[in-house]
Design a protein around this motif. Structure first.
Motif, PDB file in Angstrom:
ATOM      1  N   GLU B 742       0.823  -1.204   0.000  1.00 49.52           N
ATOM      2  CA  GLU B 742       0.000   0.000   0.000  1.00 49.52           C
ATOM      3  C   GLU B 742       0.862   1.261   0.000  1.00 49.52           C
ATOM      4  N   ASP B 743       1.860   1.259   0.842  1.00 50.52           N
ATOM      5  CA  ASP B 743       2.704   2.441   0.931  1.00 50.52           C
ATOM      6  C   ASP B 743       3.298   2.804  -0.421  1.00 50.52           C
ATOM      7  N   THR B 744       3.681   1.777  -1.129  1.00 53.23           N
ATOM      8  CA  THR B 744       4.313   2.032  -2.410  1.00 53.23           C
ATOM      9  C   THR B 744       3.313   2.565  -3.413  1.00 53.23           C
ATOM     10  N   VAL B 745       2.150   1.977  -3.413  1.00 57.02           N
ATOM     11  CA  VAL B 745       1.121   2.453  -4.339  1.00 57.02           C
ATOM     12  C   VAL B 745       0.775   3.902  -4.031  1.00 57.02           C
ATOM     13  N   VAL B 746       0.653   4.185  -2.773  1.00 54.24           N
ATOM     14  CA  VAL B 746       0.331   5.562  -2.386  1.00 54.24           C
ATOM     15  C   VAL B 746       1.466   6.499  -2.800  1.00 54.24           C
ATOM     16  N   ALA B 747       2.667   6.044  -2.626  1.00 55.17           N
ATOM     17  CA  ALA B 747       3.818   6.880  -3.009  1.00 55.17           C
ATOM     18  C   ALA B 747       3.783   7.179  -4.497  1.00 55.17           C
ATOM     19  N   ILE B 748       3.481   6.159  -5.257  1.00 58.55           N
ATOM     20  CA  ILE B 748       3.450   6.361  -6.708  1.00 58.55           C
ATOM     21  C   ILE B 748       2.327   7.315  -7.085  1.00 58.55           C
ATOM     22  N   LEU B 749       1.190   7.134  -6.454  1.00 59.89           N
ATOM     23  CA  LEU B 749       0.066   8.026  -6.750  1.00 59.89           C
ATOM     24  C   LEU B 749       0.412   9.469  -6.382  1.00 59.89           C
ATOM     25  N   ASN B 750       1.047   9.632  -5.271  1.00 62.15           N
ATOM     26  CA  ASN B 750       1.413  10.989  -4.877  1.00 62.15           C
ATOM     27  C   ASN B 750       2.424  11.589  -5.838  1.00 62.15           C
ATOM     28  N   THR B 751       3.324  10.748  -6.304  1.00 58.34           N
ATOM     29  CA  THR B 751       4.306  11.236  -7.268  1.00 58.34           C
ATOM     30  C   THR B 751       3.613  11.651  -8.557  1.00 58.34           C
ATOM     31  N   ILE B 752       2.683  10.828  -8.990  1.00 55.13           N
ATOM     32  CA  ILE B 752       1.940  11.178 -10.204  1.00 55.13           C
ATOM     33  C   ILE B 752       1.199  12.494  -9.993  1.00 55.13           C
ATOM     34  N   LYS B 774      -7.038   2.770 -14.462  1.00 58.35           N
ATOM     35  CA  LYS B 774      -6.509   2.264 -13.194  1.00 58.35           C
ATOM     36  C   LYS B 774      -6.864   3.181 -12.036  1.00 58.35           C
ATOM     37  N   LEU B 775      -6.758   4.453 -12.296  1.00 60.80           N
ATOM     38  CA  LEU B 775      -7.035   5.404 -11.217  1.00 60.80           C
ATOM     39  C   LEU B 775      -8.496   5.330 -10.791  1.00 60.80           C
ATOM     40  N   VAL B 776      -9.351   5.241 -11.773  1.00 60.01           N
ATOM     41  CA  VAL B 776     -10.771   5.150 -11.437  1.00 60.01           C
ATOM     42  C   VAL B 776     -11.040   3.859 -10.658  1.00 60.01           C
ATOM     43  N   ALA B 777     -10.371   2.814 -11.094  1.00 58.18           N
ATOM     44  CA  ALA B 777     -10.587   1.542 -10.404  1.00 58.18           C
ATOM     45  C   ALA B 777     -10.095   1.619  -8.957  1.00 58.18           C
ATOM     46  N   ILE B 778      -8.956   2.231  -8.781  1.00 58.30           N
ATOM     47  CA  ILE B 778      -8.445   2.359  -7.412  1.00 58.30           C
ATOM     48  C   ILE B 778      -9.389   3.238  -6.597  1.00 58.30           C
ATOM     49  N   ASN B 779      -9.808   4.277  -7.236  1.00 58.42           N
ATOM     50  CA  ASN B 779     -10.669   5.223  -6.534  1.00 58.42           C
ATOM     51  C   ASN B 779     -11.965   4.559  -6.080  1.00 58.42           C
ATOM     52  N   ARG B 780     -12.412   3.641  -6.871  1.00 54.27           N
ATOM     53  CA  ARG B 780     -13.716   3.063  -6.550  1.00 54.27           C
ATOM     54  C   ARG B 780     -13.641   1.752  -5.796  1.00 54.27           C
ATOM     55  N   THR B 781     -12.592   1.022  -6.024  1.00 49.78           N
ATOM     56  CA  THR B 781     -12.629  -0.327  -5.477  1.00 49.78           C
ATOM     57  C   THR B 781     -11.518  -0.649  -4.497  1.00 49.78           C
ATOM     58  N   SER B 782     -10.551   0.235  -4.389  1.00 51.79           N
ATOM     59  CA  SER B 782      -9.449  -0.130  -3.514  1.00 51.79           C
ATOM     60  C   SER B 782      -9.921  -0.304  -2.076  1.00 51.79           C
ATOM     61  N   SER B 784      -7.983   0.145   0.283  1.00 53.96           N
ATOM     62  CA  SER B 784      -7.165   1.039   1.097  1.00 53.96           C
ATOM     63  C   SER B 784      -7.664   2.466   1.008  1.00 53.96           C
ATOM     64  N   ALA B 785      -7.981   3.019   2.133  1.00 52.99           N
ATOM     65  CA  ALA B 785      -8.467   4.396   2.143  1.00 52.99           C
ATOM     66  C   ALA B 785      -7.401   5.354   1.627  1.00 52.99           C
ATOM     67  N   ARG B 786      -6.175   5.043   1.939  1.00 53.95           N
ATOM     68  CA  ARG B 786      -5.104   5.938   1.515  1.00 53.95           C
ATOM     69  C   ARG B 786      -4.919   5.885   0.010  1.00 53.95           C
ATOM     70  N   GLU B 787      -5.026   4.691  -0.520  1.00 54.73           N
ATOM     71  CA  GLU B 787      -4.907   4.594  -1.968  1.00 54.73           C
ATOM     72  C   GLU B 787      -6.052   5.319  -2.651  1.00 54.73           C
ATOM     73  N   THR B 788      -7.225   5.128  -2.104  1.00 52.11           N
ATOM     74  CA  THR B 788      -8.399   5.766  -2.685  1.00 52.11           C
ATOM     75  C   THR B 788      -8.242   7.279  -2.698  1.00 52.11           C
ATOM     76  N   LYS B 789      -7.785   7.758  -1.593  1.00 50.99           N
ATOM     77  CA  LYS B 789      -7.636   9.198  -1.459  1.00 50.99           C
ATOM     78  C   LYS B 789      -6.592   9.733  -2.441  1.00 50.99           C
ATOM     79  N   ALA B 790      -5.484   9.043  -2.499  1.00 52.26           N
ATOM     80  CA  ALA B 790      -4.411   9.504  -3.381  1.00 52.26           C
ATOM     81  C   ALA B 790      -4.854   9.455  -4.835  1.00 52.26           C
ATOM     82  N   ALA B 791      -5.556   8.395  -5.202  1.00 54.83           N
ATOM     83  CA  ALA B 791      -6.028   8.285  -6.580  1.00 54.83           C
ATOM     84  C   ALA B 791      -7.041   9.379  -6.869  1.00 54.83           C
ATOM     85  N   SER B 792      -7.851   9.643  -5.890  1.00 61.80           N
ATOM     86  CA  SER B 792      -8.864  10.670  -6.059  1.00 61.80           C
ATOM     87  C   SER B 792      -8.239  12.036  -6.334  1.00 61.80           C
TER      88      SER B 792
END
Lengths: 128, 912
Positions: B742-752, B774-782, B784-792
């Motif tokens: 999760e941390d890594t995914v969030v890091a990547i999203l934040n970098t993007i 992918k972003l929409v999918a993460i936003n809707r289905t992840s 992880s709240a953190r991933e969702t937030k970052a994708a959002s």
């Protein structure tokens, strides 16, 4: 009037020469522009072709230099002092218009009424 | 705690994981030696987390290695060369090991033969060699694993006991088998005291392996293993490779496996013992021993040579026939723990040393015994022995302390500290030149350094000594280089590895610890020299290098805030950057100007360059000390490591160092960001996004985010890294092959998010990289709240570029896809942004230094005031900072009719 990037553009243009007015430290032209290749062309209320990313005159201050020079709202600016304005960003356009060293700007503008007038008169075309 | 903050970031950072020790000498004289190499180490990684939160992760690793050696007295038949004679040769009345006997019994003579030897571990070999040559009379054989239980497993228990259990397969070396409980004494060959100090071979390679493998969690560490190796000496190089699990066992097994040898020793010895062969001999041995044994009871340890050994012997009856015989003797018994501890105070030195060595053996991988020793007040006694003039005594005491200090039980560590064990260890370090003792000392300190509360104690008592006695000399760095002498390379010795591991752990203890290390004279210089030497020799995968890079990374954390005089560099950066940056950013706001942005970007770049040459503070003297941490020269070093190293921890640490250095808004970070680009570092980092290692990907992603503070970097990263970033994202609920944390995914999203912010061009690249799905999918289905937030956040930013909406609509997306799942507000984009900003910024800040300063304005103000450069306008601050985001966002919404004069970039409309 739309154009395809990379293709020559044909348009009827009018020359407008505006003498800048000094307001405090600033030199003003008395109009505002919208558009630019970095802007959403769909938002432009003045363009016929909603994919046109050109620079348009959006507002004119009454009795201002632009108003006096005959610039109209909705005019599309083709050139500023010889610089092309059909493929520039909004900010680039703004910069060309606001150079502090220049007291006068010469615009080439086009507007629908010009086109129509030309069509009717079968007048000549100017190539920008 | 600041320190914590740092590290945390990546648990992955693991960087800091230090492993603890290793058990080193396995064999030494007789008794059992245990090594605990492992101590839990904690790594702190300074890194900032993507989220913005920094976590500190510590990983503690504990390794334990113990080796039990039992001495059996025997006479080894020596050949002409001083080596034991082969079987065929006549054993001269030598005593063969019990082990041998077994072999004989179990197997056939053959065992005894050379084959057997193959199994023997190096250490044995070494010892044998030495001992043979030296003391024919009685040689002690060391026995390692004594446990019967092990025996079950396989025959092979390498003599070395690595806690098998503990250790992951990776470390083959560790002798697992030893369990103190079972039996200790295996008759081993002789060992000579002289022998004691076994040459330990610095093992680069071995360490390396360990390092990599070391995860953050407790794992048995290499240490023990390593030690074994060392002890093994020259001969065996393969062990590691051979078999991960029980390397020794396997090897040994070869011959013996079938036979069911349990003893490790036998294996090791096997090869060399040539003399064993004959039963008759054994018989003799037995006979002799018995007397011994008998005597022992009364004062087992008292007898310098044999007696002590004897106690050991009890070990496993099974293992060696001889042992069995011994056990049968009713008169013999092992001393119990209180007795052993009492023996530490015995007036006769050999008794002390044997008792200590026995303790070391008992404690090996046995937390219960360690605890008992502590409760029986054995630790203060052992610490007291550190000051004993006889090397044999303080060496053994140190060995016992190393094992005791290893493990999760922090009470043992505290107990050592409470009786002033740390200053005693440091004192001994200053006093001794014995490499083995130094290894034990530094190994113990490494173990101790894994416990948070002890870190400052170690710094207070030992930092300068460790630096002067170990780090500097082994790094090859010279304070005042001789004119003629060539620069020396670093020596990757065990002592250096242990010491650097210890410093790595303590460097994670917060701002004060970092300050102390930075200001420790010669430390940074030496570490840097060592790393440059590693790069020069292309030897970058070993543990020592990893430790050094981790220290550098940790010391680079918050360097822009903590370094003395840092304020001076804040303003300049602001000034410089501002001019170019401010406008640029605004322009960015405008959004995606193609040329415009790039041009601007160049400007920045140019500015940076000019900056470098012009604005960088001129130095009349070469940089030294902590200044070296952030000189542009280090960029090349880290990039070399990123290019060449195969060690994930090293890669992560090097990326983390760049991340730390490129964070923040001072002159040096501007320069670092530009230097990374000029040194062609961006492609190297992007390449590492494909790494299989989660933590490497994460560290690189965060580094890229910080680097993109530089506008030019942002453009380049947006153009060239987007696909690799996106490919690391999970698609929908299905995780990609990598299955990143999760941390890594969030890091990547934040970098993007960072890359896309203020750059519609980059947002376009993002769309082209097929990221929206992918972003929409993460936003809707992840989940992880953190991933969702970052994708959002990313989605909202993308949607804010009106010029991109047509393209998005064509692809079938609509506004609802870009709205936060939780709150769907139509205007979310504009109005929402500010809200987001709040959330995101903090995160960023937490994670990264660059972002650390949440309020840019505040910072700016501070800087300005501090610097005295008041004039700089907002721009300046803005440019470097994250602030831009605020800026931009705020601007955009408000945009519609602003005076062009004031705000140059207005997306929609500009007065002219």
């Amino acid at each position: 009037m739309s154009f395809v990037p990379g293709q020559p553009v044909t348009a009827v243009v009018e020359r407008v020469e505006i003498q800048k007015l000094r307001q405090g430290e600033n030199l003003i032209l008395g109009f505002s522009i919208g558009g630019g290749i970095d802007q959403d062309p769909g938002q432009n209320p003045f363009s016929e072709d909603k994919s046109d990313k050109g620079i348009y005159v959006t507002r004119i201050s009454p009795k201002g230099p632009a108003d006096l020079a005959g610039l109209k709202i909705g005019d599309k600016i083709m050139q500023v002092n010889g610089w092309d304005m059909t493929m520039v960003t909004h900010d680039q356009a703004r910069k060309k218009l606001t150079k502090k060293r220049e007291d006068v700007v010469r615009l080439l503008v086009t507007r629908k009424s010009l086109e129509e007038a030309v069509k009717q008169s079968k007048g000549c075309y100017h190539k920008p | 705690m600041p320190a914590e903050v740092k590290q945390e970031q990546s648990p992955s950072n693991a960087t800091s994981l230090a492993m603890m020790q290793e058990p080193q000498e396995v064999v030494e004289e007789t008794v059992t030696i245990e090594e605990d190499p492992g101590t839990p180490t904690s790594h702190v990684s300074v890194v900032t987390s993507d989220d913005g939160t920094t976590r500190r992760t510590e990983t503690k690793v504990t390794k334990m290695v113990k080796t039990v050696t039992t001495r059996t007295v025997r006479q080894v038949p020596l050949g002409p060369d001083g080596l034991p004679l082969p079987e065929g040769t006549s054993p001269l009345g030598s005593y063969t090991d019990s082990i041998d006997r077994r072999y004989l019994k179990n197997g056939s003579d053959r065992f005894i033969t050379p084959q057997a030897t193959s199994t023997l571990t190096r250490s044995y070999n070494n010892s044998y060699n030495d001992s043979y040559g030296e003391t024919p009379e009685s040689q002690y054989i060391r026995h390692y694993g004594l446990h019967d239980g092990y025996a079950d497993l396989t025959d092979n228990y390498g003599s070395l006991s690595r806690g098998v259990n503990f250790r992951p397969p990776r470390y083959p070396y560790m002798p697992n088998s030893y369990r103190p409980e079972n039996s200790y004494t295996l008759p081993i060959r002789k060992d000579d005291y002289g022998h004691v100090a076994q040459p330990q071979v610095p093992m680069g390679s071995s360490t390396v392996d360990l390092n990599r493998s070391q995860p953050e969690r407790f794992q048995p560490e290499p240490y023990g293993l390593e030690d074994d190796r060392r002890s093994l000496g020259p001969e065996e190089e393969e062990p590691y490779e051979l078999e991960p699990d029980y390397s020794t066992a396997n090897r040994r097994t070869l011959p013996g496996a079938n036979r069911g040898r349990t003893h490790r020793e036998p294996l090791r010895d096997g090869p060399r013992v040539r003399g064993y062969p004959d039963d008759p001999i054994e018989a003799e041995l037995i006979d002799e021993r018995h007397p011994y044994i008998h005597g022992m009871y009364s004062a087992p340890l008292a007898q310098p040579e044999r007696g002590s050994m004897a106690s050991l012997d009890r070990m496993g009856g099974r293992r060696s026939p001889s042992i069995d015989s011994i056990r049968k003797d009713p008169r013999w018994r092992d001393p119990d723990l209180p007795e052993v501890i009492a023996m530490l105070g015995h007036p006769i030195d050999p008794v002390k040393s044997n008792a200590a060595a026995y303790l070391q053996h008992l404690c090996y991988e046995n937390d219960k015994i360690k605890k008992d020793v502590r409760q029986l007040k054995g630790i203060p006694v052992l610490v007291g022995l550190l000051d004993h003039p006889k090397s044999e005594v303080h060496r053994k005491a140190c060995g016992a302390l190393r094992n005791i200090s290893y493990g999760k039980d922090n009470d043992n560590k505290v107990a050592i500290k409470n009786c002033d064990g740390i200053p005693a260890l440091i004192r001994l370090l200053r006093k001794t030149n014995d490499m083995e003792v130094r290894e034990l000392i530094t190994g113990t300190l490494w173990n101790l350094s894994s416990y948070e509360p002890l870190k400052m104690v170690i710094i207070n008592h030992g930092l300068q000594t460790l630096t002067n006695e170990v780090i500097i000399p082994h790094s090859g760095w010279e304070h005042e280089p001789n004119e003629d002498s060539k620069p020396r390379d670093a020596e990757w010795t065990t002592v250096f590895k242990n010491t650097s591991g210890c410093l790595r752990n303590v460097s994670s203890d917060g701002a004060e610890a970092r300050r102390r290390l930075r200001e420790c004279e010669g430390l940074v210089d030496a570490l840097l020299h060592a790393l440059q030497s590693a790069v020069g020799k292309k030897d970058m995968d070993n543990k020592s290098v990893e430790n050094c890079v981790c220290i550098m990374r940790n010391l680079s954390y918050h360097v822009h805030k903590e370094v003395p005089g840092a304020e001076k560099y804040q303003d300049p950066s602001v000034l410089q950057a501002p001019g170019s940056a401010g406008p640029q950013r605004k322009k960015k706001d405008d959004a995606g100007c193609f040329g415009g942005k790039k041009a601007k970007g160049r400007k920045n770049g140019e500015n940076d360059k000019s900056y470098d040459t012009l604005d960088l503070p001129k130095r009349t003297e070469p940089s030294k000390g902590f200044e070296l941490l952030y000189q542009p020269e280090v960029v090349r070093l880290y990039l070399s490591l990123l290019t060449e190293s195969q060690n994930y921890n090293t890669l992560e640490a090097a990326a983390g160092a760049l991340q730390n250095l490129s964070a923040g808004q001072w002159t040096w970070s501007n320069y670092i960001r530009a230097t990374v680009r000029k040194e062609k570092g961006l492609p190297i980092l992007v390449e590492l996004l494909r790494s299989d290692s989660d933590k490497v990907v994460r560290a690189v992603a965060i580094a890229l985010r910080n680097l993109s503070i530089d506008r030019r970097n942002k453009d380049l990263i947006g153009s060239y890294a987007m696909r690799d970033l996106v490919s690391n994202l999970p698609s929908g609920q299905q995780r990609p092959a990598k299955n990143l944390e999760e941390d890594t995914v969030v890091a990547i999203l934040n970098t993007i998010h960072e890359i896309v912010t203020d750059s519609s061009e980059n947002a376009r690249s993002l769309i082209q990289a097929q990221a929206i799905e992918k972003l929409v999918a993460i936003n809707r289905t992840s989940q992880s709240a953190r991933e969702t937030k970052a994708a959002s956040h990313v989605l909202q930013t993308v949607w804010s570029y009106k010029e991109l909406r047509n393209a998005l609509t064509k692809d079938g997306w609509n506004k609802s896809h870009f709205q936060p799942t939780v709150t769907a507000t139509p205007k979310a984009t504009k109005n929402g942004k500010p809200g987001y900003d709040d959330t995101t910024l903090p995160l960023m800040e937490k994670n990264q230094d660059g972002y650390s300063t949440i309020d840019q304005r505040d910072k700016d103000c501070k800087y300005k005031t501090g610097d005295g450069s008041v004039d700089l306008t907002e721009r300046e601050p803005l440019k470097n900072d994250t602030n831009r985001k605020h800026y931009i966002r705020s601007n955009r919404p408000a945009v519609s009719l602003v005076d062009a004069c004031d705000v140059k970039p207005q997306p929609v409309d500009s007065w002219v």
